[in-house]
Design a protein around this motif. Sequence first.
Motif, PDB file in Angstrom:
ATOM      1  N   THR A   1       0.703  -1.278  -0.077  1.00 44.78           N
ATOM      2  CA  THR A   1      -0.165   0.000  -0.077  1.00 44.78           C
ATOM      3  C   THR A   1       0.751   1.350  -0.055  1.00 44.78           C
ATOM      4  O   THR A   1       0.358   2.185  -0.534  1.00 44.78           O
ATOM      5  N   HIS A   2       2.001   1.171   0.490  1.00 40.95           N
ATOM      6  CA  HIS A   2       2.891   2.250   0.647  1.00 40.95           C
ATOM      7  C   HIS A   2       4.527   1.817   1.186  1.00 40.95           C
ATOM      8  O   HIS A   2       4.425   0.807   1.545  1.00 40.95           O
ATOM      9  N   ALA A   3       5.441   2.567   0.936  1.00 40.15           N
ATOM     10  CA  ALA A   3       6.696   2.301   1.337  1.00 40.15           C
ATOM     11  C   ALA A   3       6.985   2.846   2.731  1.00 40.15           C
ATOM     12  O   ALA A   3       7.891   3.918   2.884  1.00 40.15           O
ATOM     13  N   HIS A   4       6.649   2.430   3.786  1.00 35.32           N
ATOM     14  CA  HIS A   4       6.861   2.774   5.063  1.00 35.32           C
ATOM     15  C   HIS A   4       7.349   1.353   5.897  1.00 35.32           C
ATOM     16  O   HIS A   4       6.920   0.232   5.238  1.00 35.32           O
ATOM     17  N   PRO A   5       8.183   1.408   6.464  1.00 37.83           N
ATOM     18  CA  PRO A   5       9.059   0.141   7.166  1.00 37.83           C
ATOM     19  C   PRO A   5       8.237  -0.796   7.727  1.00 37.83           C
ATOM     20  O   PRO A   5       8.505  -2.070   7.430  1.00 37.83           O
ATOM     21  N   ASP A   6       7.022  -0.520   8.597  1.00 37.65           N
ATOM     22  CA  ASP A   6       6.251  -1.463   8.886  1.00 37.65           C
ATOM     23  C   ASP A   6       5.329  -2.030   7.829  1.00 37.65           C
ATOM     24  O   ASP A   6       4.504  -3.187   8.324  1.00 37.65           O
ATOM     25  N   HIS A   7       5.641  -1.756   6.623  1.00 38.40           N
ATOM     26  CA  HIS A   7       4.927  -2.558   5.463  1.00 38.40           C
ATOM     27  C   HIS A   7       5.796  -3.144   4.699  1.00 38.40           C
ATOM     28  O   HIS A   7       5.253  -3.971   4.071  1.00 38.40           O
ATOM     29  N   VAL A   8       6.933  -2.956   4.677  1.00 37.81           N
ATOM     30  CA  VAL A   8       7.823  -3.356   3.498  1.00 37.81           C
ATOM     31  C   VAL A   8       9.082  -4.015   3.877  1.00 37.81           C
ATOM     32  O   VAL A   8       9.752  -4.657   3.307  1.00 37.81           O
TER      33      VAL A   8
ATOM     34  N   GLY B   1      -1.421  11.287   0.646  1.00 35.57           N
ATOM     35  CA  GLY B   1      -1.203  12.171   1.651  1.00 35.57           C
ATOM     36  C   GLY B   1      -0.388  11.543   2.781  1.00 35.57           C
ATOM     37  O   GLY B   1       0.853  12.046   3.195  1.00 35.57           O
ATOM     38  N   HIS B   2      -0.521  10.373   3.211  1.00 30.69           N
ATOM     39  CA  HIS B   2       0.311   9.588   3.883  1.00 30.69           C
ATOM     40  C   HIS B   2       1.543   9.333   3.342  1.00 30.69           C
ATOM     41  O   HIS B   2       2.642   9.810   3.994  1.00 30.69           O
ATOM     42  N   THR B   3       1.628   8.860   2.170  1.00 32.75           N
ATOM     43  CA  THR B   3       2.813   9.117   1.208  1.00 32.75           C
ATOM     44  C   THR B   3       2.282   9.468  -0.076  1.00 32.75           C
ATOM     45  O   THR B   3       1.272   9.242  -0.256  1.00 32.75           O
TER      46      THR B   3
ATOM     47  N   GLY C   1      -4.969   0.396   3.934  1.00 33.58           N
ATOM     48  CA  GLY C   1      -3.700   0.539   4.334  1.00 33.58           C
ATOM     49  C   GLY C   1      -3.396   1.545   5.638  1.00 33.58           C
ATOM     50  O   GLY C   1      -3.917   1.269   6.678  1.00 33.58           O
ATOM     51  N   ASP C   2      -2.860   2.700   5.347  1.00 33.34           N
ATOM     52  CA  ASP C   2      -2.656   3.560   6.595  1.00 33.34           C
ATOM     53  C   ASP C   2      -3.458   4.899   6.267  1.00 33.34           C
ATOM     54  O   ASP C   2      -3.307   6.035   7.032  1.00 33.34           O
ATOM     55  N   ALA C   3      -4.609   4.999   5.264  1.00 35.70           N
ATOM     56  CA  ALA C   3      -5.525   5.970   5.242  1.00 35.70           C
ATOM     57  C   ALA C   3      -6.135   6.154   6.359  1.00 35.70           C
ATOM     58  O   ALA C   3      -6.565   7.109   6.747  1.00 35.70           O
TER      59      ALA C   3
HETATM   60 ZN   LIG Z   1       2.593   4.340   6.896  1.00 30.92          ZN
END
Ligand SMILES: [Zn+2]
Length: 232
Positions: A57-64, A142-144, A161-163
């Motif tokens: 859903t996006h490139a943040h560490p807790d997802h990737v 927005g979040h990324t 995701g983190d929306a």
């Molecule tokens: Zn995030």
Amino acid sequence: MNLAPGVRCVATTRRDNAFLLDGDDGYTLVDVGWASAPRRIEDELGSLGDIRRIVLTHAHPDHVKGAAELVARTGARLFIHEADAPWLAAGRVPSAGRSGVAGRLLDRIPLLHWAPVTADVLLRDGDRVEGAGGLRVIHTPGHTPGHIALHYAPGNTVLVGDAVFNRGAGLSTGPAALAADPAQRPSSLARLPRDVAAVGLAHGDALRGEDLARYHALLERMKTEPPVNGSP
Ligand SMILES: [Zn+2]
Ligand SMILES: [Zn+2]
């Protein structure tokens, strides 16, 4: 936990979730999680062999952070929105990737960097993820810059995701300081489908049945949200 037909929620930590979707030829995994996540997903499935696609859903560490290991072990094709692909390949959120000082300090911590990985497929708004059994990309920046939500037609489920976060006091769009451009979040939430059977969140419990009223209320509330200046 089976969230909806064809949608399985996998808790990769006590608070973080990934999702396994039935596809034409195996599973599509939505988000990976921290470095320990591949082991949790393997425990859930008994084997990683049927994962054919990984959509981030996006490139943040807790997802990737577990993505490089999972790609290496499964050979799955990796998908991310084109605007977040450079972050994924860099192995960290860039210095200007968060609107607030607190967020930018976080991204300097080595624990929050990951093994760089290159996506196989770059996504855009409206794309259908090939082979994923009816999975549509909704660009929700927005979040990324490249944050996406995903609508899975067979289970009429939206994975946000983190929306949207479901923790603490209830549903929210999360801390502004951790978002790249918080001012974009209201218009991104307005793009999410309302009439769904279930909402899967990366952080916190999923929503279905009577709990969907809280999701509807958040979407309404965001229509009148005053602009955010980006400061924490
Ligand atoms: Zn995030
Ligand atoms: Zn997250």
